[in-house]
Enzyme design. Structure first.
Site, short mmCIF file in Angstrom:
data_model
loop_
_atom_site.label_atom_id
_atom_site.label_comp_id
_atom_site.label_asym_id
_atom_site.label_seq_id
_atom_site.Cartn_x
_atom_site.Cartn_y
_atom_site.Cartn_z
N TRP A 134 0.79 -1.23 0.00
CA TRP A 134 0.00 0.00 0.00
C TRP A 134 0.83 1.28 0.00
O TRP A 134 0.27 2.35 -0.20
CB TRP A 134 -0.93 0.03 1.21
N ASN A 135 2.13 1.21 0.22
CA ASN A 135 2.87 2.46 0.42
C ASN A 135 3.15 3.21 -0.89
O ASN A 135 3.11 4.44 -0.93
CB ASN A 135 4.16 2.21 1.19
N LYS A 158 -2.81 -8.72 -7.44
CA LYS A 158 -3.64 -8.42 -6.29
C LYS A 158 -3.00 -7.28 -5.50
O LYS A 158 -2.05 -7.47 -4.77
CB LYS A 158 -3.80 -9.64 -5.38
N PRO A 159 -3.49 -6.04 -5.68
CA PRO A 159 -2.95 -4.93 -4.91
C PRO A 159 -3.45 -4.96 -3.47
O PRO A 159 -4.36 -5.72 -3.14
CB PRO A 159 -3.48 -3.70 -5.65
N GLY A 208 6.16 -6.81 0.62
CA GLY A 208 5.45 -6.55 1.87
C GLY A 208 6.29 -6.90 3.08
O GLY A 208 7.52 -6.90 3.02
N SER A 209 5.63 -7.22 4.15
CA SER A 209 6.31 -7.46 5.42
C SER A 209 6.98 -8.82 5.44
O SER A 209 6.62 -9.74 4.69
CB SER A 209 5.31 -7.37 6.58
N GLU A 230 10.25 -9.41 -1.93
CA GLU A 230 10.89 -8.16 -1.55
C GLU A 230 10.23 -7.71 -0.25
O GLU A 230 9.08 -7.26 -0.24
CB GLU A 230 10.71 -7.10 -2.64
N LEU A 231 10.97 -7.84 0.87
CA LEU A 231 10.35 -7.71 2.18
C LEU A 231 10.84 -6.45 2.90
O LEU A 231 11.26 -5.49 2.28
CB LEU A 231 10.61 -8.98 2.98
N CYS A 264 10.09 0.79 2.27
CA CYS A 264 10.92 -0.27 2.83
C CYS A 264 12.39 0.09 2.84
O CYS A 264 13.16 -0.38 3.68
CB CYS A 264 10.69 -1.58 2.08
N GLU A 363 11.17 -2.86 12.07
CA GLU A 363 10.74 -1.91 11.04
C GLU A 363 9.62 -1.03 11.58
O GLU A 363 8.58 -1.53 12.03
CB GLU A 363 10.26 -2.67 9.80
#
Length: 480
Positions: A134-135, A158-159, A208-209, A230-231, A264, A363
């Site tokens: 979402w960022n 899928k956003p 994401g996380s 990509e976390l 991130c 984070e």
């Protein structure tokens, strides 16, 4: 099952509409349709696909206001939404120009045997699933989608359910580009939709996380498909004696607080050599105090709101923990602020921090600059590497040579020297995430295209006049 997502305005905190959720049946139908259309898309060839992408670029440009407005409504910030749209259409053009050059290169060569040629044939995966955050909703939805479709792969996206408005506008832009619409679909929903999608695709890209990324990786492994993850990050910066303090504070201020720190690759901890620590913190605090909040209107200069409501308790907990353990606020605020119904955080500089604090280890995803004094470069490197994350980092020193030497000691996928968060802006820098910050091939540079292609070796014997030395002896067949 939830049938619609309730939209939330991050500037006001109010609900202002709904978006239908993609049902399990519709998701399966999407995947089936995309698979059916993919062979024709692949058969277009890379030059044909590039031509289609350029038509989509024009279609999106015609809807610039619509898409940008949707992004701003999703995220509560205007300036970054404009920049995000411009980066998106620029990326379409880059891939339309670059992919043909990369994929049309000769790939046939002669083996060391001399009589066997090898033709390296690149075959795209049929269907890729992309789960985006979402960022930066638009850029991080298409950073994987664009190279995938240029490679000849169909894409199911899928956003994030936090920011779905832009996806509706983006989907509408496909109406005039039927070739692309046949191989690119957008599914809307919460995590359950993403989980189902993983069962329907041939590879998955997730941004994401770390906790969710681990789940995605496990689900992909169960399906025996590749996962490109990509976390999160907890990016360190090192500032050593002799560095240009004015330059470093300006660079790190932007690198830590752009998009209100909701990136991130944000700088989330800073290690400064003791001899310049006080000078650094004083100047950083003075500069931080000049940056306000983008409130009450989009035109007000400053930081936008916290986009995802679920992030607010994390930010509050990290800040409270730091203050309870002795951290000192040198600029900014000691609490999340609430204006107009939204949640806001000022640029906050903290000193007297250490690694017992969550704000130095976990984070945060907020505009915080915690600064810790270190004795020397060795201590700075040790502390910078004392993390489960390894996404990116930054180094400032008296000379470029010294900074580069420190950079090579850091356990991070991309290190900016004499600058900050360059990995977000310099596309050509191929990298791999270290530690828990990710898994899989680079999403930056030309390598990002080849994640969606499998190498098929066509081994061709160029003459029948030569017997293979590993065959059965010729004498066995004499007289036949």
């Amino acid at each position: 099952m939830t049938t619609e997502i309730i939209l939330r305005d991050p500037r006001t905190g109010r609900s202002d509409g709904t978006v239908p959720v993609t049902s399990p049946q519709d998701l399966r139908m999407m995947a089936t349709r995309l698979r059916s259309a993919q062979p024709a898309w692949e058969a277009l060839g890379v030059d044909g696909r590039a031509a289609v992408l350029r038509r989509w670029k024009e279609a999106c440009s015609e809807r610039r206001d619509e898409i940008t407005t949707a992004l701003a409504a999703d995220t509560g910030r205007w300036r970054e939404s404009v920049q995000e749209f411009d980066a998106f259409v620029g990326t379409i053009e880059r891939w339309s120009s670059l992919a043909p050059k990369l994929l049309n290169e000769p790939r046939r060569f002669t083996s060391t045997l001399g009589f066997i040629d090898i033709d390296k044939n690149l075959r795209p995966y049929t269907l890729a699933g992309i789960i985006s955050p979402w960022n930066f909703p638009l850029v991080l939805s298409t950073i994987d989608m664009l190279p995938a479709v240029m490679a000849g792969t169909a894409v199911l996206l899928k956003p994030s359910e936090v920011t779905p408005r832009f996806a509706v506008a983006l989907r509408d832009s496909l109406a005039g580009v039927p070739e692309l619409e046949s191989v690119f679909s957008i599914a809307i929903g919460e995590g359950t939709v993403g989980a189902q999608m993983i069962e329907l695709v041939d590879l998955v890209c997730f941004t994401g996380s770390v906790p969710t990324g681990r789940q995605v990786g496990a689900m992909a492994a169960a399906q025996f498909i590749p996962a490109f993850l990509e976390l999160g990050g907890k990016d360190p910066a090192i500032v050593l004696n002799g560095a240009d303090v004015d330059h470093a504070t300006t660079a790190l201020l932007w690198g830590a607080t752009s998009n209100a720190g909701q990136a991130c690759q944000s700088i989330e901890r800073i290690y400064v050599e003791t001899s310049i620590h006080d000078e650094f913190v004083d100047l950083l605090a003075k500069k931080a105090a000049r940056i306000g909040l983008c409130f009450p209107t989009y035109d007000t200069p400053g930081l936008g709101p916290i986009i995802a409501e679920r992030q607010v308790p994390i930010i509050e907990a990290h800040l409270a923990d730091a203050l309870a353990k002795g951290a000192v606020v040198r600029a900014g605020s000691s609490a999340v602020e609430h204006h107009g119904g939204g949640s806001w955080v000022r640029v906050t500089v903290l000193s007297n921090v250490d690694h017992t604090m969550a704000i130095m280890r976990e984070e945060t995803f907020g505009p915080f600059l915690p600064v810790m004094a270190v004795a020397d470069a060795d201590e700075a490197v040790r502390l910078a590497n004392d993390s489960s994350f390894g996404l990116s980092a930054a180094v400032f020193a008296a000379t470029t040579e010294e900074a580069e030497a420190i950079a090579r000691r850091l356990e991070a996928g991309a290190v900016s020297v004499n600058d900050s968060t360059l990995t977000a802006l310099v596309w050509e820098g191929e990298k791999h995430s270290f530690k828990s910050s990710g898994l899989g091939g680079s999403r930056m540079g030309p390598a990002s295209l080849f994640r969606f292609l499998r190498s098929q070796a066509i081994l061709v014997k160029t003459t029948t006049a030569v017997r293979d030395p590993w065959w059965y002896p010729a004498e066995l067949f004499e007289g036949l």
